[in-house]
Design an enzyme around this catalytic site. Structure first.
Site, PDB file in Angstrom:
ATOM      1  N   CYS D 149     -10.083   4.971  -8.257  1.00 38.79           N
ATOM      2  CA  CYS D 149      -8.831   5.936  -8.759  1.00 38.79           C
ATOM      3  C   CYS D 149      -7.644   5.199  -9.324  1.00 38.79           C
ATOM      4  O   CYS D 149      -7.035   5.704 -10.272  1.00 38.79           O
ATOM      5  CB  CYS D 149      -8.253   6.615  -7.452  1.00 38.79           C
ATOM      6  SG  CYS D 149      -7.912   5.522  -5.966  1.00 38.79           S
ATOM      7  N   ASN D 150      -7.531   3.956  -8.852  1.00 35.93           N
ATOM      8  CA  ASN D 150      -6.565   3.085  -9.763  1.00 35.93           C
ATOM      9  C   ASN D 150      -7.088   2.864 -11.157  1.00 35.93           C
ATOM     10  O   ASN D 150      -6.268   2.814 -12.113  1.00 35.93           O
ATOM     11  CB  ASN D 150      -6.426   1.737  -8.992  1.00 35.93           C
ATOM     12  CG  ASN D 150      -5.880   1.846  -7.519  1.00 35.93           C
ATOM     13  OD1 ASN D 150      -5.195   2.650  -7.195  1.00 35.93           O
ATOM     14  ND2 ASN D 150      -6.454   1.083  -6.714  1.00 35.93           N
TER      15      ASN D 150
END
Lengths: 342, 342, 342, 342
Positions: D149-150
């Site tokens: 997600c990052n």
């Protein structure tokens, strides 16, 4: 003997924080509180959490008898502060928590605050209130200008590095995550719980935040040349705390050494073991600042992280630390307690 | 002379809160901290917010020399506490913060806690630690049993009403909203931030919460007959605080008078003006309890609302208040400070 | 064919929630949005979360062409709504989300809202919008008055019990914990994040909340006699959700049966298994209401707990459910989705 | 025809988010959910917010009949995923949400994840699931590896800049503020509400976070040379959302143009007007990513800020977007809805 204290503008968060801290201070006693719109009210009605602190009611500034007052904290809004302080007795010691006397240069003031200064003679007299770096001047000052809370956090992390020459002055990035109380008790849509909880955003993008005036002034002075950092603050859903993550170019060990040296005798600045990450949780409600250093995976680069409580070490705690010096009290008096967790 | 204090089970929230409060206490000094799983660690590593408090490292209980200790706080889990305290020096003063010695009757203990008591002889000796109502017994006690945090809140609101005979004993409803820290530092899914923030729920529905054992014991004793309240706690997303809303049948003025009379000399219990609503915000981080009374629109009915901080007045602050009495210190020593707001 | 929708007063939270829900509705399309102070702005600027919803800009009401509009939602402030609706085309279908048309009796309106009604003829015509209990009237109504969000929650829990005669009508206590968004996007000090997070308080103590007008009207009508409940709302730090904990006298099994019977065919009302506790987390962002029943330890007493999302099932979701009926669409259209968790 | 979907590891947050999204998806139907430790339980008991979604009970993977399944989402923990997927039918389409197949190079995998890969042959086959940049490969892939997600957030902000050659590749700083749900439903002390609310901290300091493996792989590939960004994530007290603030050297107008060009046809990536600041509030619960650009006060420098929902666009929403392509459905199906605010 207990020093007699007045707080001008006691109805804001920094005023309330001053009351909280002085309640536990062995050498200070509050004798007057002012709040123009709330004059006549008790502090218990304005801040019920202060109900048991035995405080005087709020009055108008013109109703304060300053003859017995040893020192006044001025927690008024920016721009208001300068005209109020100008009208105070000329020998009254004052710690101002507003932005009005932070910048020494009238042109800088006009640039960052968009107006001419109303009390330029006081501006010249004021000592910048970053205690750990202006201790001697503060001790003998009549008027001390409290720093911006963001400005304090960034300077604690970076100032010793600039002074020691261990970082590249052209590539300093200062990224901040700020709690809500820094915006004060102002009624703005984006400060409502419903709008602010459950997310985050940056603001004052592009290095446009007013506290840059302080960074520019101080860092350039320390470096002996112009230094302009990049600075982005973020607003996140907690009430107290600022976390500064600084990206710098330099040797992490040298950086760590510069910080350790600078703060080895300081009661309130703790340099954590190399690699440790500070947290605002650990300084909430306190006058401490925690600093961590870590080497980046890319050599010659490092991150320096600093955490403090914006209302305490970043504002009202700093103000009391300065007042302690000005009143010849123990510098740490009333400020050594741990915070509240969880 | 400063009293020497040991805290057994210092790694939980009530242990940390004891450390915080004693850090600001003029007459106490911590000489030993225990934490079995965390023995050998510094408190700074277990609770970084205590980094500057100058505390001893955590050790195992068997490694504590109790010979110089004036009083031990026991902040161990329920059921563990009884066996540990049984093994302590017989003349050591102890304030226990667990549930182990709150119920005087072994059968009641077995009923609410589902096991036979391991130290029934101590159970008989223990004094119930609701300071404002057991002050004399506590002063001379060797072992004091801290109350449940919910139990304290409900009793502050209701006990004087039952004693004064101003409410219908058969229709008392006690509705609580509790902060998260009451559940301790335990790793449970429903205590995760992601699960708990952004909503609320009731638990222990049907008047099944263990603190009812305390309510039944105390209220029945005060009334001289069996009293069984209805009690529903709710979990809401804040860390500290309990708000009790009590629905009672009785005359609101008589209720207000009974509370005012009961607490007029109390330093920590504040009965607000008639009609005012207490808030947990106003007592966060303090040893104060705020109580409000309001008449319902239906005559003969009233709501009584009480607010306190579960970790402080509801647990560790109460414990220190009791220890102050046991050690012949000023009852309020170290406990008068205002909280942290915002 | 897609129905054309106007939303009057779209700049508040219920207006935004209507936009959100209609964005996922297969049979509705927004053709006009009004907002007087924000006329001329895009919804993306007022509510950036609606940026991708393809909505028309905000205009003034007088600039809306209602000729092609099938139904208008009126999400204006209380008191404003009645004069605006009075001026709308007489054959325009309207779902009003304000308090203006909830009370049928002009005297009741004056009592609870402190002013005479400006459109008493419309007040008589309006159908009370608690869908599950007024479905047939709503289907043929021109003007439907959305219920209060607290009023909806309490009625879902209690109305079937009063209708079935299974609870004592003289001893009904309704205790609510409410999220922040119920107070709307209004700039009040107590709604600031810094003031509201980290604690809770009761308000409108003494059964003085305006939604009691609805409870009195509806419960008395259902019972065929005067019924006056006691009602205390609390404000807690989460954005969406109301949890109602009702204390009633009656047999828990009979109560459970009455609720199960009443809601067995309802798509949005879920009666949980006996003893289960609803949570607002589970209905956040949805049109569902979860209800739980538990017997108290004292026989003949029970607690009934209901949870819903104040902005959705308590307001805008309910409004769309009613509009679906009025427009001859599937009642559940656009409303069946699960919420967002965590 | 509706596609039949299995979710392996449905008891975590990304599994629940898949269920939520598929509930509103016109072309997908869930036919199997697995959860080893929770096998036999209903989803309503594991995630009560999914009570009304009509989902099958959780079963063990070995009890799933994959013959009728069109596509499986694999939401299992890292390292588990690779062995499970290896054992699935060889022609089953799979979208994996773990980290197991994100890195193409076995040595990179071993470096960042500290173990040898168990299914290197699948690793070679897997397509990296950043939809907007691998659309064609994904359309024909059998196995797609969801991104971190990052990693997704940072790439949306930076990838077009690297591709267009408008930023200095040696001085890219990526500063992230992350919500809590990114850590999953794991029982860790620092994820408790009491520990995490009310403050913030950095973690994985020194550019040591595993998602750097993805940044290195992708950015170096795009640039045609080695690119190593500096990356510091922070944990802040909200549940959903990632805000990436990127500090880059380059011309802000050229940067803005590169982003606008790259995303002009994208349904889910919105480049805000020059100077605007994205907020995670505006994308919570959605598959959208908002990007803002601002020139720094120092010329030749800029900040690029990106906001998305880690559970949706950063994980499960991305997974469905990819599955839509793999199943020949409309790419945006089930993903266009606005989020929930407030």
């Amino acid at each position: 003997m207990t020093k007699k204290i007045a707080i001008l503008g006691a109805s804001g968060y920094t005023g309330a924080e001053l009351c909280r801290l002085i309640a536990g201070h062995p050498g200070m006693e509050i004798v007057a509180l002012t709040g123009d719109r709330k004059a006549g009210q008790s502090m218990a009605s304005v801040y019920p959490f202060l109900r048991s602190a035995g405080l005087p009611d709020l009055v108008r500034i013109e109703d304060v008898d300053f003859s017995g007052v040893d020192l006044a904290f001025c927690a008024l809004p920016h721009a208001t502060s300068q005209s109020v302080i100008k009208a105070l007795p000329i020998d009254l010691k004052v710690v101002d928590l507003s932005a009005d006397f932070r910048l020494r240069d009238v042109a800088d003031y006009a640039k960052w605050y968009g107006k001419a200064h109303d009390a330029p003679e006081l501006q010249a007299e004021a000592v910048y209130g970053l205690t750990e770096f202006y201790r001697d001047e503060i001790r003998t000052a009549r008027l001390v200008a409290g720093t911006g809370c963001n400005a304090a956090t960034g300077q604690f992390a970076l100032r010793p590095l600039i002074a020691a020459g261990v970082v590249d002055l052209d590539d300093i990035i200062l990224d901040l995550i700020c709690g809500v109380s820094g915006a004060g008790r102002s009624l703005k849509e984006n400060l409502l719980h419903a709008e602010l909880s459950e997310g985050t955003n940056a603001y004052a993008l592009g290095s446009t935040h007013r506290h840059l005036g302080e960074f520019d002034q101080e860092f350039s002075m320390v470096a002996g040349r112009k230094v302009e950092v990049q600075f982005t603050p973020h607003l996140a859903p907690f009430n107290r705390g600022i976390l500064a993550t600084c990206y710098v170019k330099g040797d992490a060990q040298a950086i760590y050494a510069a910080l350790s040296d600078a703060y080895q005798s300081e009661a309130f600045i703790e340099v954590l073991p190399m690699g440790a990450a500070p947290s605002t949780h650990d300084v909430r409600g306190t006058n401490y600042c925690h600093i961590g250093v870590v080497a980046d995976r890319r050599s010659g680069r490092a991150q320096v992280v600093a955490a403090l409580d914006n209302l305490c070490k970043g504002s009202s705690g700093q103000a009391i630390q300065n007042a302690n010096l000005m009143l010849d009290l123990e510098e740490t008096a009333g400020l050594m307690g741990p915070g509240v967790f969880p």
